[in-house]
Write a protein that holds these residues in place. Sequence first.
Motif, mmCIF file in Angstrom:
data_model
loop_
_atom_site.group_PDB
_atom_site.id
_atom_site.type_symbol
_atom_site.label_atom_id
_atom_site.label_comp_id
_atom_site.label_asym_id
_atom_site.label_seq_id
_atom_site.Cartn_x
_atom_site.Cartn_y
_atom_site.Cartn_z
ATOM 1 N N LEU A 21 76.286 -83.702 -22.688
ATOM 2 C CA LEU A 21 76.295 -85.012 -23.383
ATOM 3 C C LEU A 21 77.321 -85.944 -22.748
ATOM 4 C CD1 LEU A 21 75.273 -86.726 -25.768
ATOM 5 C CD2 LEU A 21 77.274 -85.916 -27.038
ATOM 6 N N TYR A 22 78.508 -85.373 -22.400
ATOM 7 C CA TYR A 22 79.509 -86.245 -21.768
ATOM 8 C C TYR A 22 78.942 -86.895 -20.510
ATOM 9 C CZ TYR A 22 82.925 -83.797 -24.714
ATOM 10 O OH TYR A 22 83.609 -83.285 -25.774
ATOM 11 N N ALA A 62 87.133 -87.395 -18.210
ATOM 12 C CA ALA A 62 88.332 -86.578 -18.430
ATOM 13 C C ALA A 62 87.982 -85.392 -19.314
ATOM 14 C CB ALA A 62 89.422 -87.429 -19.093
ATOM 15 N N GLN A 63 87.208 -85.671 -20.361
ATOM 16 C CA GLN A 63 86.839 -84.578 -21.277
ATOM 17 C C GLN A 63 85.864 -83.628 -20.605
ATOM 18 O OE1 GLN A 63 88.465 -84.586 -24.095
ATOM 19 N NE2 GLN A 63 87.619 -82.537 -24.534
ATOM 20 N N ALA A 64 84.919 -84.199 -19.822
ATOM 21 C CA ALA A 64 83.889 -83.343 -19.200
ATOM 22 C C ALA A 64 84.537 -82.428 -18.168
ATOM 23 C CB ALA A 64 82.832 -84.216 -18.535
ATOM 24 N N SER A 65 85.407 -82.962 -17.320
ATOM 25 C CA SER A 65 85.962 -82.121 -16.241
ATOM 26 C C SER A 65 87.243 -81.431 -16.693
ATOM 27 C CB SER A 65 86.285 -83.010 -15.039
ATOM 28 O OG SER A 65 87.281 -83.938 -15.448
ATOM 29 N N GLY A 66 87.653 -81.682 -17.961
ATOM 30 C CA GLY A 66 88.832 -80.980 -18.458
ATOM 31 C C GLY A 66 90.092 -81.345 -17.702
ATOM 32 N N VAL A 105 94.446 -85.759 -16.432
ATOM 33 C CA VAL A 105 95.071 -86.837 -15.642
ATOM 34 C C VAL A 105 94.199 -88.096 -15.708
ATOM 35 C CG1 VAL A 105 95.626 -87.491 -13.308
ATOM 36 C CG2 VAL A 105 96.227 -85.227 -14.132
ATOM 37 N N LEU A 106 92.890 -87.897 -15.875
ATOM 38 C CA LEU A 106 92.022 -89.089 -15.880
ATOM 39 C C LEU A 106 92.370 -90.012 -17.048
ATOM 40 C CD1 LEU A 106 88.575 -87.588 -14.845
ATOM 41 C CD2 LEU A 106 90.434 -88.515 -13.460
ATOM 42 N N ARG A 107 92.997 -89.441 -18.062
ATOM 43 C CA ARG A 107 93.400 -90.319 -19.181
ATOM 44 C C ARG A 107 94.488 -91.280 -18.717
ATOM 45 N NH1 ARG A 107 93.434 -85.372 -22.338
ATOM 46 N NH2 ARG A 107 91.414 -85.149 -23.357
ATOM 47 N N ASP A 108 95.387 -90.798 -17.804
ATOM 48 C CA ASP A 108 96.393 -91.734 -17.268
ATOM 49 C C ASP A 108 95.700 -92.857 -16.504
ATOM 50 O OD1 ASP A 108 98.060 -89.934 -18.300
ATOM 51 O OD2 ASP A 108 98.676 -89.004 -16.408
#
Lengths: 98, 102, 491, 94, 316
Positions: D5-6, D52-56, D59-62
Amino acid sequence: MTLTDYATACLLILGGIFFLAGTVGLLRFPDVYTRLHALTKADNVGLGFIMAGLVLQAESWLAAGKLLLIWLLVLFASASVSYLIARRALNKGIRIWM
Amino acid sequence: MSHAFAYALVGAGLFLLGLYALVAYAHLLRKILALNIMGSGVFLVLVALAKRTGDAEPDPVPHAMVITGIVVAVSATALALALMLKVSGKTGQAVLPGRHQD
Amino acid sequence: MEAILANADWGVIVILLPLTGGIVCFLWPAVSKTAGLITVAAVVLAVAGLGRQIMEHGAYRHTVGGWGAPLGIDLFADGLSLFMLIMTALVGLGISCYAKSYFNPRDAVWFWPVWLFLLAALNALFLAADIFNLYVTLELTGLAAVTLTALTGRIDALSSAMRYLLAMLAGSLAYLLGVALLYHDSGSVDIATLAQRIEPNATVWAALGLMSAGLALKTALFPLSFWLPPAHASAPAPVSALLSALVVKASFYILLRLWLELFADFAEGVSTLLGLLGAAAILWGSLQALRQTRIKLLVAYSTVAQIGYLFLVYPLASASSGLAAGIAAYLAFSHALAKSAMFLAAGNLMRFGGHDRIADLDRAVQRLPLTVSAFALAGVSIMGLPPSGGFTGKWLLLDAAMSQGRWDLAAVMIIGGLLAAGYIFKVLGYAFMQAKEPHDARAVPAGMEWAALLLAVGSILLGLMASEIFALIHPDLVANAGGAVERVWTA
Amino acid sequence: MIQALYFALALFLLLNLCAGLWRILRGPTTADRMLAAQLFGTTVVAMLLLLAQASGNPVLRDVALVFALLAAVTAVAFVQRAWPEEKESEHDLN
Amino acid sequence: MDVIVVLEWAFDAVLGLGLLWLAWRTLNSPDLFKAIVLFISFGLLMALAWVRLNAPDIALAEAAIGAGLTGALLLAALARLRTTTDNTMPAQLPAGSWFQRGLLIVLLSGSAAGLGYAVWILPSHTSGLSMAVTANLDVSGARNPVTAVLLNFRGYDTMLEMIVLLLAVLGIWSLGGLPPRPERPAVAVLDTFSRFLIPVFILAAAYLLWVGADAPGGAFQAGSVLGAAGVLLLLSGWRPGVRLMQWPLRLALTIGAITFIILGVLTLLYEQQLLAYPVAQAGRMIILLESLATVSIAVTLAILFLGESPDPEEKK
């Protein structure tokens, strides 16, 4: 697929729908001001739903806090920018669609 | 694995697109945009091919090269824009004089 | 004291000195002129120290950061790079003495820091042994050269600086794409490691093509020399001397270094192409120079022609690449001395007459004897008449061409020499005559005239001392195809 | 399943973004084009969070944070500097 | 789950084609303003490409510089361009005849085929220098491999990069006065907006700088974010005091390069090798270098946006 996954799925899909609404609004609306409205709608609510969905999945409070901070920043930025654009558009004489 | 090659080919395409526009168009701002796109293309080739390490971490050396490359590119762009403004300030046109006669 | 001087790390000092000098000039504009001169003099001494070390211990290698070749960056200096460092230091010293009295205070504040950063970039370039590091030094050299070209702020200077910047950035990006392909093909950017791992496949051919094209554009080889004449003609006199004598040689040196160590044994096609373009450059540049009515444009087109001579080395180097590199370095040094003297003399004539139109030089000989004799001596070296350095270099090239039976290249060289004589005597002829409307002469500071004359005399001396100089670039000192050098001394 | 879904949503947002490009091409007034760029900024923030959530990879949140911060700078530059002085041409007033 | 693989491939395909299409539209759209906005969107897609290529450091740098600075620079330049040029010359005028351009297209498509083949035959699995980097990572004083390469293994490159930035500023200042900038009266909302956001910028930059040793972040990213904060300040009408514009500004511009040189000389004396940090203090030295480099990069990027030399005396 636990309960939170279902909840996240619903929230994410809802967010996606709002983004779609924002884009359709951007394409279909007749003048700058209505497009501004559509655009901020997509930002605030669409991102908000996606944020809510992801907060459920967040692994720690720090991550959830960071997500919330990102959402608040986007809210703040898009609100101010839409105001600035609308104000400049108005005194530059772009007439409002009647 | 072939994600890396797909992006590398996109990078090579961007480089050649930028080269064509750099040579083909006369307006200086367009030439500067073309140079930026060429730079992004080269950086894409560098980083895409660094990802051929299977599921291990990609090769960090090209990443370091590209980070410094991006910062250098933006400073070269700023200098090019300032020079363009000086040329257009003096000649009234943002085009290289004499480009069309020869 | 002697011990400290003997094994001090001269290679690194040669780079750090001008960097610190540039920053001091930038932070303290009032003191920039004196700080600039002191730094350039110190760099000359440092290069002399490095020279002594290399003569005693053989090639110099310094592993920056202590990590070693493939991971870290190495500084490497063999006979060839030492020769180029000496060229940069000496010609740079002459030009700095000229620039001391050439610039008004407002331009001087910007000239000195940028010139010192250019000197640091050139030294770092001649000492680099890592192709990505070469990209960074190329970028540094290019930006500094463009800034100096646009220093006067006139319309022609600004537009030629813009064209130069665009050409420079495009050339650097083509070179960087070549570096990317080479790195991803053999996993290292260090020249010595690359030399062992490279085998001729499509990727290496593409990289060779891209890098040669980028560096040829930056060296203004014939078809890609559209940007050089306006840039070198419209820049202030000391800057055009810097550009023609040193900056153009930097990218030529990189192409020579890469060709020498990486691509020599499987690039016959490319070397014949480069030789062909070099021959075309000689003819086209000399013919264009003959047609010019302004001295600086004439001298700029003469640069395009003389660069052609440098590229003739590639097809003739099949015998021994070490000797070919020596001839190319020697030709580059003699051209640097002669061309910088010419541009400085042209600067004097402009200061003297307020213009540089050849037709009305108006008795320049009687009123500016030193400058015209400097121009004449430099002309002797450009034409390649004995005993000048130009003659020795061209004679060696001619001898190599004849021994390999390349009569076409020999013919081109001779025609080039005749055409060079043509445009030199054209200028000298007008210098003796009286212009149609005589004008009063403005005073030219003595320092500027003597700087031009000293550089011209240097190019003649280079010819007289040819045997000692060739000891420097002896084949066993120059890194050959395998990247190995017989006598390596690791600092 | 949630992973799919992500990615699906990220792809959907990317298609959304491409659709928005049409407004840049056609947008009569300069303000319309800037609007579209502003929407893209927010869409990219949303996509980064999903990836960020899909690949866990937290850092992508930064990266998303930096994008959220900077999306406004270009728009402010447009408003303060780049809006052409002359009256918008006639066809803008549709 | 092959669904994910399909979705990933679809995402990459749309992203790749989008990049090429956007680049092509940017380069030959008739209106320059449209070209710039398309270029800004191109920057956004590039940031996504960096994320897909597992390069978060570069995505951070691209986000800070692409979204924050390049767009603002181009828009400001276009605004100044409009005040100087009489727009008689259509921006679309190609140089040279159609025959030359046709020849160029043939040449470029030939080299495209050659380049494509050259990239295609590269070995499909290789680790380049990543083995060497991970082997020496614990000795390098930074756990983030990219920061280790940037500040330690190839620190010499970064030192020269700092000089390149300084040269760009010198270049722009030596050009002297640029054409006048259309100055807009500051808007109340913009003041509150920037006054609130600047502290968040500084906080984010400090966070990126601190986390740079272990996770993606570091001097260049933090410097770019701070530079963007400076751009926002300049946009909302703030100008540094004249007294501040003399040597304090020049010191801030050169502080990064000065630290590199001082550390270089010290390591040369004590370790006999340029920039060879002793293992014990390597971490501290990297943090020191990074924080001062951040200051220089930030001030440099803001000054690049300001354009003309802040010194009061104007060039001709």
